[in-house]
Design a protein around this motif. Structure first.
Motif, PDB file in Angstrom:
ATOM      1  N   THR A  88       0.877  -1.280  -0.058  1.00  0.00           N
ATOM      2  CA  THR A  88      -0.037   0.013   0.011  1.00  0.00           C
ATOM      3  C   THR A  88       0.953   1.248   0.078  1.00  0.00           C
ATOM      4  OG1 THR A  88      -1.650  -0.979   1.037  1.00  0.00           O
ATOM      5  CG2 THR A  88      -1.807   1.144   1.128  1.00  0.00           C
ATOM      6  N   ALA A  89       0.945   1.906  -1.156  1.00  0.00           N
ATOM      7  CA  ALA A  89       1.912   3.220  -1.318  1.00  0.00           C
ATOM      8  C   ALA A  89       1.104   4.537  -0.996  1.00  0.00           C
ATOM      9  CB  ALA A  89       2.400   2.915  -2.649  1.00  0.00           C
ATOM     10  N   GLY A  90      -0.136   4.711  -0.850  1.00  0.00           N
ATOM     11  CA  GLY A  90      -0.752   5.599  -0.658  1.00  0.00           C
ATOM     12  C   GLY A  90      -2.273   5.553  -0.850  1.00  0.00           C
ATOM     13  N   LYS A  91      -2.841   6.455  -1.432  1.00  0.00           N
ATOM     14  CA  LYS A  91      -4.469   6.533  -1.552  1.00  0.00           C
ATOM     15  C   LYS A  91      -4.869   6.715  -3.143  1.00  0.00           C
ATOM     16  CE  LYS A  91      -5.223   8.123   3.159  1.00  0.00           C
ATOM     17  NZ  LYS A  91      -5.918   9.157   4.038  1.00  0.00           N
ATOM     18  N   THR A  92      -3.741   7.017  -4.013  1.00  0.00           N
ATOM     19  CA  THR A  92      -4.175   7.458  -5.149  1.00  0.00           C
ATOM     20  C   THR A  92      -3.426   6.577  -6.418  1.00  0.00           C
ATOM     21  OG1 THR A  92      -2.374   8.857  -5.555  1.00  0.00           O
ATOM     22  CG2 THR A  92      -4.387   9.893  -4.683  1.00  0.00           C
ATOM     23  N   LEU A  93      -3.827   6.432  -7.636  1.00  0.00           N
ATOM     24  CA  LEU A  93      -3.168   5.623  -8.771  1.00  0.00           C
ATOM     25  C   LEU A  93      -1.692   6.286  -8.946  1.00  0.00           C
ATOM     26  CD1 LEU A  93      -3.459   3.671 -10.993  1.00  0.00           C
ATOM     27  CD2 LEU A  93      -4.326   5.424 -12.455  1.00  0.00           C
ATOM     28  N   LYS A  94      -1.531   7.610  -8.840  1.00  0.00           N
ATOM     29  CA  LYS A  94      -0.284   8.056  -8.983  1.00  0.00           C
ATOM     30  C   LYS A  94       0.815   7.599  -7.826  1.00  0.00           C
ATOM     31  CE  LYS A  94       2.244  12.511  -9.420  1.00  0.00           C
ATOM     32  NZ  LYS A  94       3.158  12.505  -8.395  1.00  0.00           N
ATOM     33  N   GLU A  95       0.308   7.642  -6.507  1.00  0.00           N
ATOM     34  CA  GLU A  95       1.156   7.285  -5.570  1.00  0.00           C
ATOM     35  C   GLU A  95       1.381   5.749  -5.582  1.00  0.00           C
ATOM     36  OE1 GLU A  95       0.094   9.739  -1.529  1.00  0.00           O
ATOM     37  OE2 GLU A  95      -1.792   8.797  -2.587  1.00  0.00           O
ATOM     38  N   ALA A  96       0.492   4.720  -6.154  1.00  0.00           N
ATOM     39  CA  ALA A  96       0.856   3.731  -6.599  1.00  0.00           C
ATOM     40  C   ALA A  96       2.024   3.432  -7.571  1.00  0.00           C
ATOM     41  CB  ALA A  96      -0.633   2.564  -6.987  1.00  0.00           C
ATOM     42  N   PHE A  97       1.736   4.236  -8.788  1.00  0.00           N
ATOM     43  CA  PHE A  97       2.735   4.221  -9.957  1.00  0.00           C
ATOM     44  C   PHE A  97       4.190   4.481  -9.224  1.00  0.00           C
ATOM     45  CE2 PHE A  97       5.192   6.114 -12.984  1.00  0.00           C
ATOM     46  CZ  PHE A  97       5.437   5.053 -13.955  1.00  0.00           C
ATOM     47  N   ASP A  98       4.046   5.708  -8.762  1.00  0.00           N
ATOM     48  CA  ASP A  98       5.386   6.123  -8.268  1.00  0.00           C
ATOM     49  C   ASP A  98       5.991   5.100  -7.261  1.00  0.00           C
ATOM     50  OD1 ASP A  98       5.101   8.480  -9.577  1.00  0.00           O
ATOM     51  OD2 ASP A  98       4.496   9.803  -7.817  1.00  0.00           O
ATOM     52  N   THR A 446      -3.581   8.890 -17.816  1.00  0.00           N
ATOM     53  CA  THR A 446      -5.045   8.928 -17.484  1.00  0.00           C
ATOM     54  C   THR A 446      -5.388  10.229 -16.846  1.00  0.00           C
ATOM     55  OG1 THR A 446      -4.788   7.657 -15.496  1.00  0.00           O
ATOM     56  CG2 THR A 446      -4.929   6.285 -17.641  1.00  0.00           C
ATOM     57  N   MET A 447      -6.775  10.467 -17.110  1.00  0.00           N
ATOM     58  CA  MET A 447      -7.305  11.510 -16.306  1.00  0.00           C
ATOM     59  C   MET A 447      -7.346  11.228 -14.698  1.00  0.00           C
ATOM     60  SD  MET A 447      -8.381  13.571 -18.484  1.00  0.00           S
ATOM     61  CE  MET A 447      -9.182  14.724 -17.842  1.00  0.00           C
ATOM     62  N   GLU A 448      -7.530   9.916 -14.364  1.00  0.00           N
ATOM     63  CA  GLU A 448      -7.261   9.501 -12.943  1.00  0.00           C
ATOM     64  C   GLU A 448      -5.933   9.758 -12.435  1.00  0.00           C
ATOM     65  OE1 GLU A 448      -8.899   8.052  -9.296  1.00  0.00           O
ATOM     66  OE2 GLU A 448      -9.868   8.876 -10.885  1.00  0.00           O
ATOM     67  N   TYR A 449      -5.168   9.536 -13.020  1.00  0.00           N
ATOM     68  CA  TYR A 449      -3.508   9.605 -12.527  1.00  0.00           C
ATOM     69  C   TYR A 449      -3.528  10.959 -12.081  1.00  0.00           C
ATOM     70  CZ  TYR A 449       1.529   9.731 -12.407  1.00  0.00           C
ATOM     71  OH  TYR A 449       2.664   9.805 -12.141  1.00  0.00           O
ATOM     72  N   VAL A 450      -4.054  12.029 -12.855  1.00  0.00           N
ATOM     73  CA  VAL A 450      -3.520  13.446 -12.536  1.00  0.00           C
ATOM     74  C   VAL A 450      -4.941  14.012 -11.648  1.00  0.00           C
ATOM     75  CG1 VAL A 450      -3.341  15.593 -13.637  1.00  0.00           C
ATOM     76  CG2 VAL A 450      -2.312  13.816 -14.998  1.00  0.00           C
ATOM     77  N   PHE A 451      -5.972  13.639 -11.909  1.00  0.00           N
ATOM     78  CA  PHE A 451      -7.138  14.269 -11.058  1.00  0.00           C
ATOM     79  C   PHE A 451      -7.988  13.130 -10.221  1.00  0.00           C
ATOM     80  CE2 PHE A 451      -6.175  16.978 -14.731  1.00  0.00           C
ATOM     81  CZ  PHE A 451      -5.883  18.153 -14.141  1.00  0.00           C
ATOM     82  N   PRO A 452      -7.095  12.591  -9.346  1.00  0.00           N
ATOM     83  CA  PRO A 452      -7.975  11.601  -8.580  1.00  0.00           C
ATOM     84  C   PRO A 452      -9.223  11.924  -7.889  1.00  0.00           C
ATOM     85  CG  PRO A 452      -5.959  12.371  -7.255  1.00  0.00           C
ATOM     86  CD  PRO A 452      -6.024  13.032  -8.549  1.00  0.00           C
ATOM     87  N   ASP A 453     -10.294  10.974  -7.783  1.00  0.00           N
ATOM     88  CA  ASP A 453     -11.549  11.446  -6.986  1.00  0.00           C
ATOM     89  C   ASP A 453     -12.425  12.454  -7.491  1.00  0.00           C
ATOM     90  OD1 ASP A 453     -10.594   9.542  -4.950  1.00  0.00           O
ATOM     91  OD2 ASP A 453      -9.472  11.000  -3.969  1.00  0.00           O
ATOM     92  N   GLN A 454     -12.114  12.389  -8.999  1.00  0.00           N
ATOM     93  CA  GLN A 454     -13.138  13.370  -9.679  1.00  0.00           C
ATOM     94  C   GLN A 454     -13.693  12.639 -10.659  1.00  0.00           C
ATOM     95  OE1 GLN A 454     -11.524  17.396 -10.913  1.00  0.00           O
ATOM     96  NE2 GLN A 454      -9.715  17.082  -9.431  1.00  0.00           N
ATOM     97  N   SER A 455     -14.201  11.407 -10.692  1.00  0.00           N
ATOM     98  CA  SER A 455     -14.970  10.468 -11.506  1.00  0.00           C
ATOM     99  C   SER A 455     -14.379  10.367 -12.851  1.00  0.00           C
ATOM    100  CB  SER A 455     -16.386  10.934 -11.501  1.00  0.00           C
ATOM    101  OG  SER A 455     -17.054  11.222 -10.146  1.00  0.00           O
TER     102      SER A 455
END
Length: 520
Positions: A88-98, A446-455
């Motif tokens: 578990t690297a964080g709470k977002t897709l970007k944190e997981a990727f990093d 991806t849009m989700e990578y840059v803007f998490p939790d905005q659907s």
């Protein structure tokens, strides 16, 4: 390779979605219940990474291939060939990727040759197909310049050579290859040649390499047509799209040395600038065959083929295993000349980025399957334009079919506009490319990578170039208006008009319109 690893079940969190695996499954990402894929021996025609990452910051990784299946509320990991690591690297897709990038495939600080990014690429495949020859290649190169397109990387495709494994210019089709190379360089092109890991049987090269045991071999108990001089452990014949050939066993250092020596000879003797390294797919290395290094898997062989390109900054690959973070240009698999395939470019190339393959090319403009272009009456001119628009603001832009041959003036001018638009954003693309070399982060996001939790989790028709440029190409025929979802913040379109984000807007889409918005 036998493995009796038990099934491991990983619960899926509420609202958790996952990406990873095979690039060619990008259009299916994020995955839904029922999706299953076993990455051992099957790369689905494109790059693969033994990685799954989620929008809740979680990471699943293994150094070896495994199968994953999405259940109703869990992921089943089966047939794992190595240890499965979960973090578990964080709470977002970007944190997981990093986390995955820095821990499992760190960027090495290098990029492929800059010309792959700063100018369009031109591949001779669609125009010449299996008749690559000096006269027509020079005519194609001159036509590029004469029709107002800038020179860039010119890729000479399959059949320039005498035979597979006989890496000399075919003497009848190329009467003076040195003069051809001089002329192409004089026009401003860098030149790449198509190569593959196959060697044609019944050739001098095959007989010499077989003596040194440089091919994958049949097992000793293989059933082969009876003949007194045939031993079961002869080099295996691999059936591929151009027939049956022996395949180099790159687990043998001598095979690697031979292949690299051949490529370096072309560089030295003919001033070739680089190579399109085709094939290398996992399924061309069946695991029942015998390799020099015991236990070398189909996936391993593909990775060994990938390592060849590290010696040549001008390179291109389509099949790959675990070479993320390296300065290798990764092309999407051949697409048909149709709107459905055009719609796969964004999710597949953003999937590439999420697996660490940042230096990516979205196939050839209009599609790379040559059969689509055999009848000019079936060519969709609008599709060529819209395809060029998708390419324009991606890391690389590759032509093959000649736009000036198949398009009327209106559509040709629209394609030229995409090249001019790319020039405007080339400095930005290069800054992202150099950033990717240091951080591993995707260029196309991806849009989700840059803007998490905005659907934006399932968004497949918009993408981000870096963090600051939203691109929303037209992906359907005869579209005059397009809805665009703007993230929170302020945005500016190509005309300078500003928009408040966090809402959906509608824009007019003429033939020459590529909607994009810069974040203010």
């Amino acid at each position: 390779m036998e493995n009796k690893s038990p099934t491991r079940t990983i619960p899926i969190l509420p609202d958790e979605l996952w990406w990873g695996g095979a690039v060619n499954d990008g259009y299916s990402m994020p995955y839904q219940e029922g999706f299953s894929y076993n990455m051992y021996g099957d790369n689905k025609g494109n790059q693969v990474q033994p990685l799954l990452i989620s929008n809740k910051g979680r990471v699943i990784w293994s150094e070896e291939p495994f199968q994953f299946t999405f259940l109703e509320n869990a992921i089943a990991i089966q047939d794992a060939k190595g240890e499965i690591l979960q973090s578990t690297a964080g709470k977002t897709l970007k944190e997981a990727f990093d986390f995955a990038s820095s821990n499992y495939f760190p960027a090495d600080g290098k990029i492929p040759h800059e010309l792959l990014f700063t100018a369009p690429q031109y591949n001779t495949w669609i125009e010449l197909m299996y008749n690559q020859n000096q006269k027509d290649i020079l005519a194609y190169a001159h036509a590029i310049i004469d029709n107002g397109f800038p020179p860039g990387v010119l890729m000479i495709d399959d059949t320039w050579q005498e035979n597979y494994g006989k890496w000399n210019f075919h003497p009848e089709r190329f009467p003076d290859p040195k003069a051809m190379m001089t002329e192409l360089h004089g026009l401003g092109f860098k030149v790449m040649l198509w190569v593959c890991p196959f060697v044609s049987p019944d050739s001098d090269e095959y007989r010499e390499l077989a003596k040194d045991d440089l091919f994958l071999r049949n097992p000793k108990d293989a059933k082969i047509a009876a003949a007194p001089w045939i031993e079961p452990s002869q080099p295996a014949m691999i059936y591929w799209w151009n027939g049956a050939s022996a395949v180099l066993d790159l687990s043998n250092p001598k095979a690697e040395t031979w292949f690299k020596d051949e490529l370096n000879r072309l560089v030295t003797e003919y001033k070739v600038d680089g190579f399109k390294l085709d094939a290398g797919d996992f399924y061309f290395y069946p695991d029942h065959l015998i390799s020099y290094k015991e236990g070398t898997s189909p996936n391993d062989q593909s990775a060994l083929f990938g390592e060849i390109g590290l010696d040549f900054p001008l390179n291109e690959y389509r099949a790959m295993w675990k070479m993320a973070g390296k300065p290798l240009a990764q092309r999407l698999s051949d697409k048909g000349h149709n709107w459905k395939d055009l719609q796969t470019l964004i999710p597949n190339i953003t999937g590439q980025g999420l697996m660490g393959y940042a230096f990516s090319c979205p196939d050839m403009i209009g599609g790379g399957e040559f059969s689509s272009f055999l009848n000019t009456k079936t060519i969709d001119q609008e599709l060529i334009v819209r395809s060029a628009q998708v390419h324009a603001l991606m890391p690389m832009m590759q032509f093959s079919v000649a736009p000036w041959r198949i398009l009327d003036t209106e559509h040709l001018d629209a394609v030229k506009e995409t090249v001019e638009l790319r020039k405007k954003f080339t400095p930005y693309i290069m800054s992202l490319t150099k950033e990717a070399a240091k951080t591993g982060r995707p260029i196309v996001r991806t849009m989700e990578y840059v803007f998490p939790d905005q659907s934006f989790e399932t968004m497949k028709h918009q993408f981000m170039l870096g963090d600051n440029l939203l691109v929303a190409p037209v992906l359907n025929k005869n579209i005059t208006k397009k809805e665009i979802q703007l993230p929170n913040g302020k945005w500016k379109d190509a005309s300078g008009k500003t928009y408040k984000g966090g809402r959906t807007i509608t824009v007019e889409t003429s033939l020459t319109t590529l909607p994009y918005f810069e974040k203010i």
